[in-house]
Motif scaffolding. Sequence first.
Motif, PDB file in Angstrom:
ATOM      1  N   ALA A  61      -5.161   0.957  -3.426  1.00  0.00           N
ATOM      2  CA  ALA A  61      -4.385   0.898  -2.183  1.00  0.00           C
ATOM      3  C   ALA A  61      -4.969  -0.145  -1.237  1.00  0.00           C
ATOM      4  O   ALA A  61      -4.237  -0.900  -0.583  1.00  0.00           O
ATOM      5  N   VAL A 113      -8.694   9.638  -6.760  1.00  0.00           N
ATOM      6  CA  VAL A 113      -8.520   9.065  -5.423  1.00  0.00           C
ATOM      7  C   VAL A 113      -9.681   8.169  -5.035  1.00  0.00           C
ATOM      8  O   VAL A 113      -9.488   7.018  -4.639  1.00  0.00           O
ATOM      9  N   THR A 171       0.833  -1.210   0.000  1.00  0.00           N
ATOM     10  CA  THR A 171       0.000   0.000   0.000  1.00  0.00           C
ATOM     11  C   THR A 171       0.862   1.252   0.000  1.00  0.00           C
ATOM     12  O   THR A 171       0.618   2.190  -0.762  1.00  0.00           O
ATOM     13  N   SER A 230      -4.541   7.954   1.265  1.00  0.00           N
ATOM     14  CA  SER A 230      -4.674   8.144  -0.185  1.00  0.00           C
ATOM     15  C   SER A 230      -5.041   9.585  -0.495  1.00  0.00           C
ATOM     16  O   SER A 230      -4.450  10.222  -1.384  1.00  0.00           O
ATOM     17  N   ILE A 235       0.985   4.147  -2.952  1.00  0.00           N
ATOM     18  CA  ILE A 235       0.622   5.542  -2.694  1.00  0.00           C
ATOM     19  C   ILE A 235       1.798   6.468  -2.991  1.00  0.00           C
ATOM     20  O   ILE A 235       1.622   7.578  -3.516  1.00  0.00           O
ATOM     21  N   VAL A 276      -7.488   5.310  -6.838  1.00  0.00           N
ATOM     22  CA  VAL A 276      -6.339   5.217  -5.951  1.00  0.00           C
ATOM     23  C   VAL A 276      -6.678   4.492  -4.656  1.00  0.00           C
ATOM     24  O   VAL A 276      -5.981   3.551  -4.254  1.00  0.00           O
ATOM     25  N   ASN A 277      -7.737   4.911  -3.978  1.00  0.00           N
ATOM     26  CA  ASN A 277      -8.092   4.252  -2.718  1.00  0.00           C
ATOM     27  C   ASN A 277      -8.427   2.773  -2.901  1.00  0.00           C
ATOM     28  O   ASN A 277      -7.900   1.937  -2.149  1.00  0.00           O
TER      29      ASN A 277
END
Length: 232
Positions: free
Chosen positions: A128, A120, A92, A151, A96, A124-125
């Motif tokens: 992650a 995000v 993770t 994130s 990031i 992205v989140n």
Amino acid sequence: MEWIKLIGILIILVGFIFKFDTIAVVIIAAFTTALVSGISITEFFTLLGEAFVKNRIVTIFLLTLPMIGISERFGLRQQAVILIEKMKGLTTGRFITLYALIRQLAGLFGIRLSAQPQFVRPIVNPMAQAAANARYGKISEADEEIIKAKSAANENFANFFAQNTFAASAGVLLISGTLTSLGYEVQATSIVLVALIIAGISFVLIAIDNFLFDLKMDRKYGKKSSKGGQKS
């Protein structure tokens, strides 16, 4: 009776206090102010239309919301998760950090991205989170919230500290223009050089923080074995 022209401010205050629809309150306040100021209904709508056309660039971001919604509806989030799960060894924190580097490079080349809603949340989140699940298995809801916060925070850090690394950015021009008006001859390139140093320092701190987060998660959960169990 000139004070009556301030009635629009009163309407906005009352509307916000009672939590009425924001757009409706503002339009009603503007319409009322126009009437008490002697502006006809036709002139009011003409002014409103001209203002909207001149500032239409501000509302372009609204187009991204349905676009992201449609993309999520047809599997954008799922495909992003699948991609991350196929990458062995990607943690993770590393992911990031990589995204933060991409955001800083975007700022360096003057590419402006409204990344919280466009990247995000939908990409992205989830990626992650997928990296954490692939490495540790199921993690706690508290850690999921921490990853979500990291994130978003790393997006803000990378964007904020790198936004003036492009010589023609609004921030650089504002700083240069302000200092010049005060009698300080400052070139935009000088501002960019300083911003590059700040961006570099911020990236190092971002990378260290994310590395420490990975170590914390490793200690807490351990690593999944090839058969899906947990290493001691």
